[in-house]
Design a protein around this motif. Structure first.
Motif, PDB file in Angstrom:
ATOM      1  N   THR A 120       0.851  -1.143  -0.026  1.00 52.18           N
ATOM      2  CA  THR A 120      -0.134  -0.029   0.094  1.00 52.18           C
ATOM      3  C   THR A 120       0.797   1.302   0.246  1.00 52.18           C
ATOM      4  O   THR A 120       2.048   1.354   0.365  1.00 52.18           O
ATOM      5  CB  THR A 120      -0.846  -0.118   1.202  1.00 52.18           C
ATOM      6  OG1 THR A 120      -0.321  -0.017   2.386  1.00 52.18           O
ATOM      7  CG2 THR A 120      -1.939  -0.975   1.433  1.00 52.18           C
ATOM      8  N   CYS A 121       0.193   2.477  -0.252  1.00 50.33           N
ATOM      9  CA  CYS A 121       1.082   3.551  -0.496  1.00 50.33           C
ATOM     10  C   CYS A 121       0.069   4.627   0.005  1.00 50.33           C
ATOM     11  O   CYS A 121      -1.161   4.328  -0.144  1.00 50.33           O
ATOM     12  CB  CYS A 121       1.672   3.804  -1.804  1.00 50.33           C
ATOM     13  SG  CYS A 121       0.658   4.145  -3.099  1.00 50.33           S
ATOM     14  N   GLY A 122       0.630   5.886   0.386  1.00 50.88           N
ATOM     15  CA  GLY A 122      -0.227   6.978   0.703  1.00 50.88           C
ATOM     16  C   GLY A 122      -0.305   7.990  -0.663  1.00 50.88           C
ATOM     17  O   GLY A 122       1.047   8.118  -1.093  1.00 50.88           O
ATOM     18  N   VAL A 173      -2.168  11.387   1.625  1.00 51.96           N
ATOM     19  CA  VAL A 173      -1.392  12.433   2.705  1.00 51.96           C
ATOM     20  C   VAL A 173      -1.880  13.790   2.876  1.00 51.96           C
ATOM     21  O   VAL A 173      -1.425  14.469   3.627  1.00 51.96           O
ATOM     22  CB  VAL A 173       0.011  12.266   2.834  1.00 51.96           C
ATOM     23  CG1 VAL A 173       0.441  10.447   3.109  1.00 51.96           C
ATOM     24  CG2 VAL A 173       0.615  12.441   1.580  1.00 51.96           C
ATOM     25  N   SER A 179      -3.782   3.332   0.007  1.00 58.09           N
ATOM     26  CA  SER A 179      -4.612   3.147   1.239  1.00 58.09           C
ATOM     27  C   SER A 179      -5.075   4.349   1.916  1.00 58.09           C
ATOM     28  O   SER A 179      -5.936   4.443   2.503  1.00 58.09           O
ATOM     29  CB  SER A 179      -3.893   2.291   1.925  1.00 58.09           C
ATOM     30  OG  SER A 179      -2.607   2.947   2.550  1.00 58.09           O
ATOM     31  N   ASP A 180      -4.274   5.504   1.647  1.00 56.11           N
ATOM     32  CA  ASP A 180      -4.806   6.729   2.379  1.00 56.11           C
ATOM     33  C   ASP A 180      -4.259   7.987   1.489  1.00 56.11           C
ATOM     34  O   ASP A 180      -3.250   7.698   0.653  1.00 56.11           O
ATOM     35  CB  ASP A 180      -4.202   6.571   3.585  1.00 56.11           C
ATOM     36  CG  ASP A 180      -2.504   6.522   3.902  1.00 56.11           C
ATOM     37  OD1 ASP A 180      -2.284   5.597   3.504  1.00 56.11           O
ATOM     38  OD2 ASP A 180      -1.826   7.727   3.952  1.00 56.11           O
ATOM     39  N   PHE A 237       7.167   7.351   8.666  1.00 56.35           N
ATOM     40  CA  PHE A 237       5.789   7.126   8.430  1.00 56.35           C
ATOM     41  C   PHE A 237       5.178   8.268   8.977  1.00 56.35           C
ATOM     42  O   PHE A 237       4.054   8.950   8.569  1.00 56.35           O
ATOM     43  CB  PHE A 237       5.102   5.873   8.882  1.00 56.35           C
ATOM     44  CG  PHE A 237       3.633   5.684   8.678  1.00 56.35           C
ATOM     45  CD1 PHE A 237       3.212   5.074   7.624  1.00 56.35           C
ATOM     46  CD2 PHE A 237       2.792   6.266   9.611  1.00 56.35           C
ATOM     47  CE1 PHE A 237       1.798   4.975   7.409  1.00 56.35           C
ATOM     48  CE2 PHE A 237       1.260   5.971   9.501  1.00 56.35           C
ATOM     49  CZ  PHE A 237       0.859   5.479   8.209  1.00 56.35           C
ATOM     50  N   THR A 290       9.867   6.854   2.022  1.00 55.56           N
ATOM     51  CA  THR A 290      10.244   7.522   3.385  1.00 55.56           C
ATOM     52  C   THR A 290      10.747   6.519   4.617  1.00 55.56           C
ATOM     53  O   THR A 290      10.249   5.482   4.772  1.00 55.56           O
ATOM     54  CB  THR A 290       9.120   8.593   3.843  1.00 55.56           C
ATOM     55  OG1 THR A 290       9.830   9.482   4.946  1.00 55.56           O
ATOM     56  CG2 THR A 290       7.893   7.677   4.283  1.00 55.56           C
ATOM     57  N   VAL A 292       3.490   8.121  -1.532  1.00 52.37           N
ATOM     58  CA  VAL A 292       4.536   7.726  -0.517  1.00 52.37           C
ATOM     59  C   VAL A 292       4.619   6.225  -0.156  1.00 52.37           C
ATOM     60  O   VAL A 292       3.494   5.723   0.217  1.00 52.37           O
ATOM     61  CB  VAL A 292       4.637   8.629   0.633  1.00 52.37           C
ATOM     62  CG1 VAL A 292       3.377   8.813   1.200  1.00 52.37           C
ATOM     63  CG2 VAL A 292       5.913   8.430   1.655  1.00 52.37           C
ATOM     64  N   ASP A 293       5.700   5.474  -0.080  1.00 52.19           N
ATOM     65  CA  ASP A 293       5.635   4.202   0.577  1.00 52.19           C
ATOM     66  C   ASP A 293       6.894   4.225   1.326  1.00 52.19           C
ATOM     67  O   ASP A 293       7.463   5.295   1.745  1.00 52.19           O
ATOM     68  CB  ASP A 293       5.618   3.014  -0.435  1.00 52.19           C
ATOM     69  CG  ASP A 293       7.028   2.685  -0.902  1.00 52.19           C
ATOM     70  OD1 ASP A 293       7.781   3.502  -0.939  1.00 52.19           O
ATOM     71  OD2 ASP A 293       7.274   1.353  -1.095  1.00 52.19           O
ATOM     72  N   MET A 294       7.465   2.932   2.241  1.00 59.71           N
ATOM     73  CA  MET A 294       8.571   2.990   3.029  1.00 59.71           C
ATOM     74  C   MET A 294       9.504   1.984   2.530  1.00 59.71           C
ATOM     75  O   MET A 294      10.409   1.540   3.255  1.00 59.71           O
ATOM     76  CB  MET A 294       8.074   2.720   4.252  1.00 59.71           C
ATOM     77  CG  MET A 294       7.207   3.808   4.846  1.00 59.71           C
ATOM     78  SD  MET A 294       6.987   3.653   6.636  1.00 59.71           S
ATOM     79  CE  MET A 294       8.396   4.118   7.389  1.00 59.71           C
TER      80      MET A 294
HETATM   81  N1  ADE Z   1       2.111   3.156   3.025  1.00 59.51           N
HETATM   82  C1  ADE Z   1       0.557   3.475   3.306  1.00 59.51           C
HETATM   83  N2  ADE Z   1       0.458   4.695   3.816  1.00 59.51           N
HETATM   84  C2  ADE Z   1       1.413   5.377   3.722  1.00 59.51           C
HETATM   85  C3  ADE Z   1       1.794   6.616   4.201  1.00 59.51           C
HETATM   86  N3  ADE Z   1       1.036   7.596   4.301  1.00 59.51           N
HETATM   87  N4  ADE Z   1       3.186   6.927   4.443  1.00 59.51           N
HETATM   88  C4  ADE Z   1       4.046   6.119   4.040  1.00 59.51           C
HETATM   89  N5  ADE Z   1       3.836   4.813   3.856  1.00 59.51           N
HETATM   90  C5  ADE Z   1       2.674   4.560   3.359  1.00 59.51           C
END
Ligand code: ADE
Length: 233
Positions: A91-93, A207, A204-205, A160, A157, A179-181
């Motif tokens: 997932t990512c933002g 930012v 998923s969200d 989080f 990043t 953005v992901d990690m």
């Molecule tokens: N993965 C899913 N949502 C994220 C977010 N807001 N920041 C970093 N990684 C994410």
């Protein structure tokens, strides 16, 4: 031979490994999408499985969260188990105004606030990019399934919980989609050890807007992404 973080035997992994962050997602994929799946590793409950999809061998293994965790597993899979293709599914933002929750995004490249890739090139910039063939196969699989996908730069990043989220609109201006990690770490490790890598996500969200996918919808968007990844092999 086992490694510090993977207690599998030589030949236990297929050449292609799908990597969700959560090891229980790996179990779910093995149980619901693969045929003849067997568990091949369980160190720290970071489960890995190997089976077949449409007759083709494939493995699924959790990566954990963040660049350090992803980098450990990716390196051991490539160097000690001969894995050639690593596909992150996660997932990512969303960052970009055009990016909406539930969208599917392919990470063509991954910028980062981490120093890991600069450390690989004596402090200079390193463009962490997806393998073009894996990316092309992924985008084509999404098209065949009738799923619209966005392709572009993402931002990986280390934090989080950003202390200063005013940075996100600046990334938006630069065309960064999400953005992901983990992705910048995965692409750096793959380049260093001569493997191919690619990452795709569902949003998923968001930012900037603060929108988030309701938990009950997460499973169906996750399933779509898994299908794309498996059909791309
Ligand atoms: N993965 C899913 N949502 C994220 C977010 N807001 N920041 C970093 N990684 C994410």
């Amino acid at each position: 031979m086992s490694t510090p973080h993977i207690n599998a035997n030589p030949g236990d992994f297929a050449e292609t490994v799908l990597m969700p962050g959560d090891p229980l997602r790996a179990k779910y994929i093995a149980e619901n999408f693969l045929q003849d799946a067997r568990q091949v590793t369980d160190v720290r409950n970071m489960f890995g499985f190997t089976g077949t999809y449409n007759g083709k061998p494939v493995s699924i293994m959790g990566s954990g969260m963040g660049i350090p965790s992803m980098s450990i597993y990716a390196r051991e899979l490539i160097v000690s188990f001969g894995v050639k293709n690593l596909i992150r599914i996660g997932t990512c933002g969303g960052i970009n105004q055009g990016t909406k929750i539930r969208d599917v995004i392919f990470a063509q490249g991954a910028s980062t606030d981490s120093n890991v890739n600069r450390a690989r090139v004596r402090g200079y910039d390193f463009a962490a990019i997806a393998d073009f063939g894996l990316l092309e196969n992924g985008v084509n699989a999404a098209r065949r399934l009738g799923i619209e996908a966005k392709v572009g730069n993402v931002y990986t990043t280390d934090t989080f919980y950003q202390a200063d989220s005013s940075f996100y609109p600046e990334l938006d201006k630069l065309g960064v989609l999400a953005v992901d990690m983990e992705t910048a770490g995965l692409y750096g490790v793959a380049a260093e050890y001569g493997a191919k890598a690619m990452a795709l996500f569902t949003v998923s969200d968001h930012v900037i807007t603060g929108e988030a996918t309701p938990p009950e919808e997460r499973q169906s968007t996750f399933n779509e992404m898994v299908k794309i990844a498996l059909e791309s092999i």
